[in-house]
Design a protein around this motif. Structure first.
Motif, PDB file in Angstrom:
ATOM      1  N   MET A   1       0.491  -1.177  -0.005  1.00  0.00           N
ATOM      2  CA  MET A   1       0.024  -0.320   0.070  1.00  0.00           C
ATOM      3  C   MET A   1       1.447   1.759  -0.210  1.00  0.00           C
ATOM      4  O   MET A   1       0.330   2.903  -0.842  1.00  0.00           O
ATOM      5  CB  MET A   1      -1.039  -0.352   0.870  1.00  0.00           C
TER       6      MET A   1
ATOM      7  N   THR B   1       3.132   1.784  -3.430  1.00  0.00           N
ATOM      8  CA  THR B   1       1.684   2.287  -4.552  1.00  0.00           C
ATOM      9  C   THR B   1       1.378   3.494  -4.372  1.00  0.00           C
ATOM     10  O   THR B   1       1.593   4.931  -5.049  1.00  0.00           O
ATOM     11  CB  THR B   1       0.096   1.803  -4.362  1.00  0.00           C
ATOM     12  N   VAL B   2       1.284   4.221  -2.445  1.00  0.00           N
ATOM     13  CA  VAL B   2       0.676   6.002  -2.495  1.00  0.00           C
ATOM     14  C   VAL B   2       2.518   5.970  -2.561  1.00  0.00           C
ATOM     15  O   VAL B   2       1.861   7.454  -4.042  1.00  0.00           O
ATOM     16  CB  VAL B   2       0.915   5.830  -1.395  1.00  0.00           C
TER      17      VAL B   2
ATOM     18  N   VAL C   1       2.599   7.180  -7.001  1.00  0.00           N
ATOM     19  CA  VAL C   1       1.558   8.319  -7.583  1.00  0.00           C
ATOM     20  C   VAL C   1       2.152   9.383  -7.443  1.00  0.00           C
ATOM     21  O   VAL C   1       2.512   9.968  -7.798  1.00  0.00           O
ATOM     22  CB  VAL C   1       0.220   7.849  -7.005  1.00  0.00           C
TER      23      VAL C   1
ATOM     24  N   LYS D   1       4.185  10.270  -9.302  1.00  0.00           N
ATOM     25  CA  LYS D   1       3.444  11.083 -10.821  1.00  0.00           C
ATOM     26  C   LYS D   1       2.838  12.095 -10.786  1.00  0.00           C
ATOM     27  O   LYS D   1       3.094  12.652 -11.647  1.00  0.00           O
ATOM     28  CB  LYS D   1       3.057   9.834 -11.182  1.00  0.00           C
ATOM     29  N   VAL D   2       2.456  12.545  -9.571  1.00  0.00           N
ATOM     30  CA  VAL D   2       1.800  13.804  -9.626  1.00  0.00           C
ATOM     31  C   VAL D   2       2.981  14.526  -9.474  1.00  0.00           C
ATOM     32  O   VAL D   2       2.561  16.111  -9.801  1.00  0.00           O
ATOM     33  CB  VAL D   2       0.765  13.877  -8.135  1.00  0.00           C
TER      34      VAL D   2
ATOM     35  N   CYS E   1      -5.078  21.793  -0.743  1.00  0.00           N
ATOM     36  CA  CYS E   1      -4.495  22.428   0.295  1.00  0.00           C
ATOM     37  C   CYS E   1      -3.679  23.359  -0.026  1.00  0.00           C
ATOM     38  O   CYS E   1      -2.507  23.814   0.556  1.00  0.00           O
ATOM     39  CB  CYS E   1      -3.545  21.347   1.530  1.00  0.00           C
TER      40      CYS E   1
ATOM     41  N   CYS F   1       2.126  22.655   3.254  1.00  0.00           N
ATOM     42  CA  CYS F   1       2.243  21.492   1.788  1.00  0.00           C
ATOM     43  C   CYS F   1       2.428  22.644   0.755  1.00  0.00           C
ATOM     44  O   CYS F   1       3.441  21.769  -0.328  1.00  0.00           O
ATOM     45  CB  CYS F   1       0.375  21.445   0.615  1.00  0.00           C
TER      46      CYS F   1
ATOM     47  N   MET G   1      -5.176   9.452 -15.499  1.00  0.00           N
ATOM     48  CA  MET G   1      -3.912   9.473 -14.293  1.00  0.00           C
ATOM     49  C   MET G   1      -5.169  10.410 -13.439  1.00  0.00           C
ATOM     50  O   MET G   1      -4.798   9.783 -11.916  1.00  0.00           O
ATOM     51  CB  MET G   1      -3.114  10.528 -14.269  1.00  0.00           C
TER      52      MET G   1
ATOM     53  N   VAL H   1      -5.261   8.685  -8.962  1.00  0.00           N
ATOM     54  CA  VAL H   1      -4.883   9.343  -8.313  1.00  0.00           C
ATOM     55  C   VAL H   1      -6.173   9.544  -6.759  1.00  0.00           C
ATOM     56  O   VAL H   1      -5.554   9.072  -5.847  1.00  0.00           O
ATOM     57  CB  VAL H   1      -4.888  11.373  -8.094  1.00  0.00           C
TER      58      VAL H   1
ATOM     59  N   VAL I   1      -6.424   5.704  -5.546  1.00  0.00           N
ATOM     60  CA  VAL I   1      -5.607   5.898  -4.391  1.00  0.00           C
ATOM     61  C   VAL I   1      -6.035   6.554  -2.629  1.00  0.00           C
ATOM     62  O   VAL I   1      -5.507   6.040  -1.819  1.00  0.00           O
ATOM     63  CB  VAL I   1      -4.274   5.947  -4.827  1.00  0.00           C
TER      64      VAL I   1
ATOM     65  N   VAL J   1      -6.497   5.549   0.745  1.00  0.00           N
ATOM     66  CA  VAL J   1      -5.760   5.873   2.134  1.00  0.00           C
ATOM     67  C   VAL J   1      -6.898   5.767   3.455  1.00  0.00           C
ATOM     68  O   VAL J   1      -6.694   5.784   4.356  1.00  0.00           O
ATOM     69  CB  VAL J   1      -4.642   7.327   1.484  1.00  0.00           C
TER      70      VAL J   1
ATOM     71  N   CYS K   1       1.960  16.575   6.046  1.00  0.00           N
ATOM     72  CA  CYS K   1       0.911  17.614   6.917  1.00  0.00           C
ATOM     73  C   CYS K   1      -0.175  17.484   7.811  1.00  0.00           C
ATOM     74  O   CYS K   1      -0.818  19.045   7.874  1.00  0.00           O
ATOM     75  CB  CYS K   1       0.467  18.629   5.766  1.00  0.00           C
TER      76      CYS K   1
ATOM     77  N   VAL L   1      -6.122  23.008   7.524  1.00  0.00           N
ATOM     78  CA  VAL L   1      -6.498  22.332   6.099  1.00  0.00           C
ATOM     79  C   VAL L   1      -6.638  20.550   6.060  1.00  0.00           C
ATOM     80  O   VAL L   1      -7.265  20.943   6.209  1.00  0.00           O
ATOM     81  CB  VAL L   1      -5.976  23.001   5.112  1.00  0.00           C
ATOM     82  N   CYS L   2      -5.619  20.421   5.541  1.00  0.00           N
ATOM     83  CA  CYS L   2      -5.346  18.821   5.759  1.00  0.00           C
ATOM     84  C   CYS L   2      -6.170  18.031   7.045  1.00  0.00           C
ATOM     85  O   CYS L   2      -7.011  16.963   6.568  1.00  0.00           O
ATOM     86  CB  CYS L   2      -4.211  18.628   5.207  1.00  0.00           C
TER      87      CYS L   2
END
Lengths: 228, 228
Positions: free
Chosen positions: A1, A4-5, A8, A11-12, A94, A126, B1, B5, B8, B12, B94, B125-126
């Motif tokens: 897990m 995987t996160v 990604v 990639k982001v 954020c 962030c 894409m 995201v 995933v 999470v 964060c 925020v987060c």
């Protein structure tokens, strides 16, 4: 897990960096200097920005991108000064991404601007990790927030070209040791300029505006970037 | 894409919610009331927490989890009051996750605590989006940050059981309309209690402590949750 996160997220970030690079090329083509203002909610980013526009609009042409989770309150204040502004509502996200900025600059006349000021979402964490294609990040931290912020939130202070310590008019009402901030920022980032300002009283605004003008001139010089 | 995201992120959050549920069961087993303090960097979360411990340690037994990107400065201050504390350093992340909290409670003696106070990473925020298994979130916003925060950062104010408006000792030096905050919070969340406090002068601390005691008692009553 977890893998995987991370995959990604990587990639982001890659995708963000590609768009940031395109933004950067666009800014260079138009000889526009771009600053990304990052600070906590209520650090005084908008107030500093408005005071900067009022003080400097006669010297150079500005455009502004406002990033907020919600509302157009900040953009409305900028528009009231007659400065071209585009409001991004991140709808809960954020931080601003390079894609947000790419969309915004499509709506602004970059050829008519010398300096683009981007006010990020209020968040000291962030936004530090996302390149928008800007020439520099500026960290904004207010005196009432406390002088421990560079040590507790090192990410942004390690990456900023300058730190604006705002709300200096409250200096006698809060415990804030500017020397500690200079020391802690200096440890993270020896080339970072730390300036103490109060938009309310005008204290330090001349030095801040001079820094901004010098920085913008360096960014806009053909074939040259600023020292930072 | 984009779909990848979102997929995933959903996983999470699902995984976080499962761990949060396990935390919640553990808290119920130990009859410990748990509050998650959320606010900007420098909103006064730690100062409010320390003042609360000083005022209430004779009435109930506390434990504390401190969340920070870096340093143990906050945990050191709590430990100096003789209250059990566990420091989490998120290493740049964060917000606290339920897993962070699960790890921390494994190091605390929950049987010896009536109330667990979790101070989240400074970020308005987060952290609002992550269930830690707590009974309630408390939003902390300081007067110098400005009265526009509920409208500009609605997520946390929509979810909080209470809002502590801190640094009320600075009321005469900043523009802050408490009625506006009450109105904007009320629109998002009609059951939310808004309290104005100053840890420095003691203003409002009695009402805050009374609210906390009532809330904790409701959480700890067997088979009952608090009204919120």
């Amino acid at each position: 897990m977890k893998r995987t996160v991370i995959g990604v997220q990587q990639k982001v970030l890659d995708s963000n960096d590609q768009v940031a690079q395109a933004n950067r090329q666009l800014f260079a083509q138009h000889h526009v200097a771009v600053l990304n203002l990052i600070g906590s909610p209520g650090a005084g980013k908008t107030t500093l920005l408005l005071a900067t526009l009022s003080a400097m609009s006669a010297r150079m042409r500005f455009a502004v991108i406002e990033g907020d989770l919600a509302t157009t309150q900040d953009a409305d204040k900028v528009a009231a000064l007659g400065v071209p502004v585009y409001q991004i509502n991140t709808d809960g996200a954020c931080h601003l991404s390079a894609r947000h900025v790419a969309r915004a600059v499509g709506q602004l006349d970059l050829a008519a601007a010398d300096v683009l000021l981007i006010e990020n979402v209020g968040n000291l964490v962030c936004p530090a990790g996302f390149d928008l294609g800007e020439h520099a990040k500026v960290a904004v931290v207010s005196m009432p927030e406390g002088d421990d912020k560079p040590s507790k939130y090192p990410g942004i202070f390690a990456r900023a070209a300058a730190v604006a310590v705002t709300k200096a008019d409250l200096a006698s009402h809060v415990d804030f040791d500017v020397a500690r901030v200079r020391r802690d920022v200096g440890r993270l980032n020896s080339r970072c300029e730390v300036m103490v300002v109060s938009a309310r009283t005008g204290r330090g605004m001349q030095a801040w505006c001079d820094w901004l003008a010098r920085f913008a001139a360096a960014c806009r010089a053909p074939g040259q970037g600023p020292a930072h």
